[in-house]
Design a protein around this motif. Structure first.
Motif, PDB file in Angstrom:
ATOM      1  N   ALA A 399      26.498 -41.937  -3.045  1.00 24.37           N
ATOM      2  CA  ALA A 399      26.272 -40.710  -2.279  1.00 24.37           C
ATOM      3  C   ALA A 399      27.306 -39.667  -2.676  1.00 24.37           C
ATOM      4  O   ALA A 399      28.502 -39.964  -2.763  1.00 24.37           O
ATOM      5  CB  ALA A 399      26.364 -40.989  -0.787  1.00 24.37           C
ATOM      6  N   THR A 400      26.846 -38.439  -2.897  1.00 32.75           N
ATOM      7  CA  THR A 400      27.723 -37.345  -3.287  1.00 32.75           C
ATOM      8  C   THR A 400      27.387 -36.106  -2.468  1.00 32.75           C
ATOM      9  O   THR A 400      26.213 -35.824  -2.220  1.00 32.75           O
ATOM     10  CB  THR A 400      27.565 -37.019  -4.787  1.00 32.75           C
ATOM     11  OG1 THR A 400      27.774 -38.201  -5.559  1.00 32.75           O
ATOM     12  CG2 THR A 400      28.566 -35.951  -5.229  1.00 32.75           C
ATOM     13  N   VAL A 401      28.407 -35.381  -2.048  1.00 31.62           N
ATOM     14  CA  VAL A 401      28.217 -34.108  -1.354  1.00 31.62           C
ATOM     15  C   VAL A 401      28.810 -33.002  -2.219  1.00 31.62           C
ATOM     16  O   VAL A 401      29.861 -33.172  -2.842  1.00 31.62           O
ATOM     17  CB  VAL A 401      28.865 -34.120   0.055  1.00 31.62           C
ATOM     18  CG1 VAL A 401      30.350 -34.423  -0.011  1.00 31.62           C
ATOM     19  CG2 VAL A 401      28.619 -32.805   0.780  1.00 31.62           C
ATOM     20  N   ARG A 402      28.118 -31.876  -2.301  1.00 28.75           N
ATOM     21  CA  ARG A 402      28.585 -30.714  -3.056  1.00 28.75           C
ATOM     22  C   ARG A 402      28.573 -29.515  -2.123  1.00 28.75           C
ATOM     23  O   ARG A 402      27.641 -29.335  -1.330  1.00 28.75           O
ATOM     24  CB  ARG A 402      27.675 -30.444  -4.262  1.00 28.75           C
ATOM     25  CG  ARG A 402      28.114 -29.255  -5.141  1.00 28.75           C
ATOM     26  CD  ARG A 402      27.144 -29.063  -6.303  1.00 28.75           C
ATOM     27  NE  ARG A 402      27.456 -27.914  -7.134  1.00 28.75           N
ATOM     28  CZ  ARG A 402      28.290 -27.927  -8.164  1.00 28.75           C
ATOM     29  NH1 ARG A 402      28.922 -29.047  -8.485  1.00 28.75           N
ATOM     30  NH2 ARG A 402      28.507 -26.844  -8.879  1.00 28.75           N
ATOM     31  N   TRP A 403      29.609 -28.697  -2.203  1.00 26.34           N
ATOM     32  CA  TRP A 403      29.726 -27.531  -1.331  1.00 26.34           C
ATOM     33  C   TRP A 403      30.517 -26.436  -2.036  1.00 26.34           C
ATOM     34  O   TRP A 403      31.144 -26.673  -3.071  1.00 26.34           O
ATOM     35  CB  TRP A 403      30.423 -27.916  -0.022  1.00 26.34           C
ATOM     36  CG  TRP A 403      31.900 -28.209  -0.176  1.00 26.34           C
ATOM     37  CD1 TRP A 403      32.945 -27.347   0.040  1.00 26.34           C
ATOM     38  CD2 TRP A 403      32.497 -29.444  -0.613  1.00 26.34           C
ATOM     39  NE1 TRP A 403      34.143 -27.967  -0.217  1.00 26.34           N
ATOM     40  CE2 TRP A 403      33.898 -29.252  -0.613  1.00 26.34           C
ATOM     41  CE3 TRP A 403      31.988 -30.700  -0.990  1.00 26.34           C
ATOM     42  CZ2 TRP A 403      34.790 -30.262  -0.981  1.00 26.34           C
ATOM     43  CZ3 TRP A 403      32.881 -31.707  -1.366  1.00 26.34           C
ATOM     44  CH2 TRP A 403      34.247 -31.474  -1.353  1.00 26.34           C
ATOM     45  N   GLN A 404      30.477 -25.245  -1.445  1.00 28.55           N
ATOM     46  CA  GLN A 404      31.245 -24.116  -1.959  1.00 28.55           C
ATOM     47  C   GLN A 404      32.303 -23.697  -0.953  1.00 28.55           C
ATOM     48  O   GLN A 404      32.060 -23.733   0.266  1.00 28.55           O
ATOM     49  CB  GLN A 404      30.320 -22.935  -2.257  1.00 28.55           C
ATOM     50  CG  GLN A 404      29.306 -23.193  -3.344  1.00 28.55           C
ATOM     51  CD  GLN A 404      28.391 -22.008  -3.565  1.00 28.55           C
ATOM     52  OE1 GLN A 404      28.830 -20.867  -3.557  1.00 28.55           O
ATOM     53  NE2 GLN A 404      27.101 -22.269  -3.744  1.00 28.55           N
ATOM     54  N   ASP A 405      33.450 -23.288  -1.458  1.00 29.99           N
ATOM     55  CA  ASP A 405      34.486 -22.749  -0.591  1.00 29.99           C
ATOM     56  C   ASP A 405      33.945 -21.495   0.099  1.00 29.99           C
ATOM     57  O   ASP A 405      33.331 -20.639  -0.545  1.00 29.99           O
ATOM     58  CB  ASP A 405      35.730 -22.396  -1.426  1.00 29.99           C
ATOM     59  CG  ASP A 405      36.852 -21.842  -0.578  1.00 29.99           C
ATOM     60  OD1 ASP A 405      36.852 -20.617  -0.334  1.00 29.99           O
ATOM     61  OD2 ASP A 405      37.717 -22.617  -0.157  1.00 29.99           O
ATOM     62  N   PRO A 406      34.152 -21.348   1.421  1.00 26.51           N
ATOM     63  CA  PRO A 406      33.578 -20.207   2.141  1.00 26.51           C
ATOM     64  C   PRO A 406      34.037 -18.848   1.619  1.00 26.51           C
ATOM     65  O   PRO A 406      33.292 -17.868   1.711  1.00 26.51           O
ATOM     66  CB  PRO A 406      34.062 -20.418   3.580  1.00 26.51           C
ATOM     67  CG  PRO A 406      34.350 -21.870   3.678  1.00 26.51           C
ATOM     68  CD  PRO A 406      34.848 -22.274   2.326  1.00 26.51           C
TER      69      PRO A 406
END
Length: 492
Positions: A399-406
């Motif tokens: 499982a992997t989560v990807r996000w962007q800095d706000p």
């Protein structure tokens, strides 16, 4: 953004920034690892429609599952009210992921501003090589004193339908509560709408609370429901007072029963698109026994925001006060999850819920593709129903989560894997984590209400497990769930 309704377990400003509770440990993961091969009365006894049902996927042809994170829980709040009134919820309003995310999790928080990733699971009874996989994602909480200021534009429905007890009166008392919670550096504007929109208070600092309270007192019921006019005016007010260093949000409080002007979410958002693109996010707060679920949900889903639902003063008090000052900003933008299954271990899988959040494999690392907005201290949980290959051993899933800095929009990832041997031997066994059992119970009840399928369980089975888990967890929400299952049995 495509995020869907949240119930009232988190504080309003927690809601305003899409935050909540929970936590789990995880490790940073590389991009390469993620792709490793490894409102009307419903009938008392509805048939299974399967309308929103996720299809079972064979790993031989669909090894990777990808979806945008969902922090909403309003489906649980609305169905809870329906059951308490002795009615069976409409199946198409049951969204199992929102039920699971309404409940507390005990994941550990990460040490930084990213995500901790938690992966576990358990075998289902019956010896049929079936299992449940849980993917839990957790952000770090924020101290109240450290949060950035907020600009909040409240758009309040004062049309005739809001005269019903528990609608406008609940909204007004909630706004008064909120004004007492915000800090001097925060600012609020208030827009009322019926046949047309009216600005009752332009953006006002909280040092002038008396003026804002006076604007709340001026909210009175009249006319029709021109939600389009109200929302567009609210966005205009938010855009005029936009502060780059603040959290900027429009908050729509309504029963969602639009009957004047544009009444479809696509048309309404088209009118507000220019303003919504300026980093002004939307929160919809639904009230009322008759509730425009689809309109409020889709406005939030497609307006870079989320939707919540309140049905009582107690709900509103929780929503507007719980962790209010500590959860007002964002930890992550456009957050997505991807689970890669090992075909030599997993035969088939089914993601429980998240139907409207599905993404293609390629969209996981396409940073122009919308994901979920996640606040500090928030947990997101996803459950999969698995059929394992007999005697399979080795890595089960990654499982992997990807996000962007706000602020910077820099993308990051974190991940964790699980081996088949790490599955608990029985989901209801004494040694299986209580919170995992609660999550499976909650999802199963939602699935039963929607599909008449619940991991092989019926309502008496669910009631038995719920009673046991209420005592083990000492969680009032699990006790409440037991009562709701009893309500469902009474109308089944």
């Amino acid at each position: 953004m495509r995020i869907r309704p949240l119930s009232v377990g988190a504080g309003l400003v927690a809601v305003l920034v899409l935050a909540g509770c929970g936590g789990s440990g995880g490790s940073a993961g590389s991009a390469e690892r993620a792709n490793a091969p490894v409102a009307s009365q419903a009938p008392a006894r509805p048939e299974s429609t399967g309308a929103d049902e996720q299809d079972e996927q064979e790993t031989a042809t669909a090894q990777i599952s990808t979806f945008a994170l969902d922090v909403d829980t309003a489906s649980y709040g609305y169905a809870r009210r329906t059951l308490q009134e002795g009615r069976w919820p409409e199946p198409d309003r049951i969204r199992p992921e929102e039920w699971v995310n309404a409940f507390r999790q005990d994941y550990e928080e990460p040490p930084d501003d990213g995500f901790a990733v938690h992966v576990d699971g358990a075998l289902l009874p019956g010896g049929r090589d079936e299992a449940v996989l849980r993917v839990g994602l957790q952000t770090r909480a924020t101290e109240a004193a450290a949060r950035r200021p907020v600009n909040l534009t409240f758009v309040v429905d004062v049309s005739g339908s809001m005269a019903e007890p528990g609608r406008l009166d609940l909204v007004k008392s909630s706004l008064r509560t909120l004004l007492d919670q915000l800090a001097p550096g925060d600012q609020v504007s208030i827009v009322a709408f019926s046949d047309e929109a009216e600005v009752l208070a332009s953006m006002t600092p909280l040092t002038a609370r008396a003026d804002l309270r006076a604007a709340v007192d001026r909210l009175t019921v009249e006319g029709g429901t021109n939600l389009e006019s109200g929302l567009v005016t609210g966005y205009q007010e938010a855009a005029k007072a936009f502060r780059p260093a603040a959290t900027n949000r429009v908050v729509l409080l309504s029963d969602g029963l639009a009957n004047q002007g544009e009444t479809e979410w696509r048309g309404i958002l088209a009118q507000a698109k220019e303003y919504a693109a300026r980093q002004v996010t939307l929160l919809t707060v639904g009230v009322g026994r008759e509730y425009g679920d689809t309109l409020m949900e889709q406005l939030a889903d497609n307006g870079d925001g989320m939707a919540v639902y309140v049905s009582s003063q107690q709900d509103a008090d929780k929503l507007f006060t719980t962790r209010l000052t500590a959860t007002i900003e964002l930890r992550a933008r456009d957050a997505k999850a991807q689970v890669v299954f090992n075909p030599s271990v997993v035969d088939t899988y089914r993601l429980i819920g998240y139907e409207n959040r599905a993404l293609t494999t390629e969209e996981f690392r396409d940073d122009s593709r919308d994901g979920g907005e996640i606040g500090p201290g928030h947990a997101v949980t996803a459950l999969y129903a698995l059929k394992l290959k007999p005697g399979a051993r080795g890595q089960l899933a990654q499982a992997t989560v990807r996000w962007q800095d706000p602020d910077t929009r820099e993308a990051s990832e974190a991940g964790k894997s699980l081996r088949a041997a790490d599955l608990a031997k029985g989901v209801w066994d004494k040694g299986t984590p209580v919170r995992l059992q609660v999550d499976v119970l909650v999802a199963a009840f939602a699935m039963y209400l929607r599909e008449r399928q619940a991991f092989g369980l019926d309502l008496p089975d669910l009631a038995e497990h719920s009673t046991r888990l209420a005592a083990l967890s000492e969680d009032p929400m699990v006790t409440e769930l037991t009562a709701l299952i009893d309500k469902a049995r009474a109308v089944d």
